[in-house]
Design a protein around this motif. Sequence first.
Motif, PDB file in Angstrom:
ATOM      1  N   MET A  12       0.831  -1.201   0.000  1.00 29.90           N
ATOM      2  CA  MET A  12       0.000   0.000   0.000  1.00 29.90           C
ATOM      3  C   MET A  12       0.869   1.256   0.000  1.00 29.90           C
ATOM      4  O   MET A  12       0.577   2.237  -0.662  1.00 29.90           O
ATOM      5  CB  MET A  12      -0.905   0.015   1.236  1.00 29.90           C
ATOM      6  N   GLU A  15       2.130   1.902  -3.276  1.00 29.84           N
ATOM      7  CA  GLU A  15       1.076   2.492  -4.097  1.00 29.84           C
ATOM      8  C   GLU A  15       0.944   3.983  -3.822  1.00 29.84           C
ATOM      9  O   GLU A  15       0.625   4.781  -4.686  1.00 29.84           O
ATOM     10  CB  GLU A  15      -0.243   1.784  -3.806  1.00 29.84           C
ATOM     11  N   MET A  16       1.176   4.343  -2.548  1.00 27.52           N
ATOM     12  CA  MET A  16       1.149   5.760  -2.176  1.00 27.52           C
ATOM     13  C   MET A  16       2.357   6.501  -2.735  1.00 27.52           C
ATOM     14  O   MET A  16       2.401   7.724  -2.700  1.00 27.52           O
ATOM     15  CB  MET A  16       1.196   5.916  -0.643  1.00 27.52           C
ATOM     16  N   ARG A 147      -8.213   8.982  -3.585  1.00 29.10           N
ATOM     17  CA  ARG A 147      -7.633   7.645  -3.753  1.00 29.10           C
ATOM     18  C   ARG A 147      -6.356   7.509  -2.933  1.00 29.10           C
ATOM     19  O   ARG A 147      -6.097   6.470  -2.324  1.00 29.10           O
ATOM     20  CB  ARG A 147      -7.354   7.362  -5.236  1.00 29.10           C
ATOM     21  N   ASN A 151      -5.611   4.879   0.123  1.00 28.87           N
ATOM     22  CA  ASN A 151      -4.431   4.016   0.208  1.00 28.87           C
ATOM     23  C   ASN A 151      -3.684   4.224   1.520  1.00 28.87           C
ATOM     24  O   ASN A 151      -3.155   3.272   2.112  1.00 28.87           O
ATOM     25  CB  ASN A 151      -3.489   4.276  -0.970  1.00 28.87           C
ATOM     26  N   LYS A 154      -5.668   2.341   4.004  1.00 29.30           N
ATOM     27  CA  LYS A 154      -5.469   0.892   3.860  1.00 29.30           C
ATOM     28  C   LYS A 154      -4.142   0.469   4.465  1.00 29.30           C
ATOM     29  O   LYS A 154      -4.028  -0.597   5.062  1.00 29.30           O
ATOM     30  CB  LYS A 154      -5.489   0.501   2.376  1.00 29.30           C
TER      31      LYS A 154
END
Length: 284
Positions: A12, A15-16, A147, A151, A154
Amino acid sequence: MTLLLDNRQRAMLAEMGVRTDFLPAAPSDAIATRAPAEVAPASAQRVDTLAQAATPPAPSIPLAQAQPLASLASTAVSELGWEALEQSVRACQACGLCKTRKNTVFGVGAPAAGPGLAPRADWLIVGEAPGENEDLQGEPFVGQAGRLLDNMLKAMGLSRRAQGAPQDSVYILNVLKCRPPGNRNPQPEELLQCAPFLERQVALLQPKIIVAMGRFAVQSLLKDSVPQVESIPLGKLRGQIYNYRGIPVVVTYHPAYLLRSLAEKAKAWADLCLALGRARRPQD
Ligand code: SF4
């Protein structure tokens, strides 16, 4: 306190855009967070300007000097239940933003605890003001910044859609409920007019911790406890735990600002680790 990152959280964070290799790290797979300095209560970018949050003294926002328009009866708001509060926001015309909004943006997150009751969520994320997408959809933090926020949540094991236990649940709102035209900065009198709604939301939600994202969220929550908070760069306010009406507050950057700055993403993760540590601490 040491927080262990499992593979899912690392994914995650990747992804960030947060590189875990240069985060302040303890040996092995741990991220060490410094012990929070708690700030005792004294009594408790917008996308286009978010970059200023990390730069030396932003233009002063004299919240304390702003004169309320006196059109919103805060005493009445302070007695409203959750549903009545939402209706009150929907009908509000206390400042000029009501003329240009498409929708009010009350908040989103954990479901109500019961008919007429506020949601049960340990985490409250406070942003600044709705942007264009938020205004259109009537929901805070949508689009790219939303979004990224999802993330970030998450990575902490949290979700704005969580239906279960309060410790996994989040409620997300903005200090301003209506969009400033053209995504301009909120004006002090607008923040002042809208403040009773924020105060009542926090009073009803009673989260375990608040994460204030961005300059105007920070100023709104800390104006009574940090002298001249409007003249202190957000970067200098990070790393401590503050207090808003008995609830701990952690300060961090707005996701829209983080989209532009990889280095600040790592700092934001450190802020979230600080918040996680405080939220998991046994109640005082
Ligand atoms: S921004 Fe707040 S005070 Fe202004 S009209 Fe909207 S709800 Fe009312």
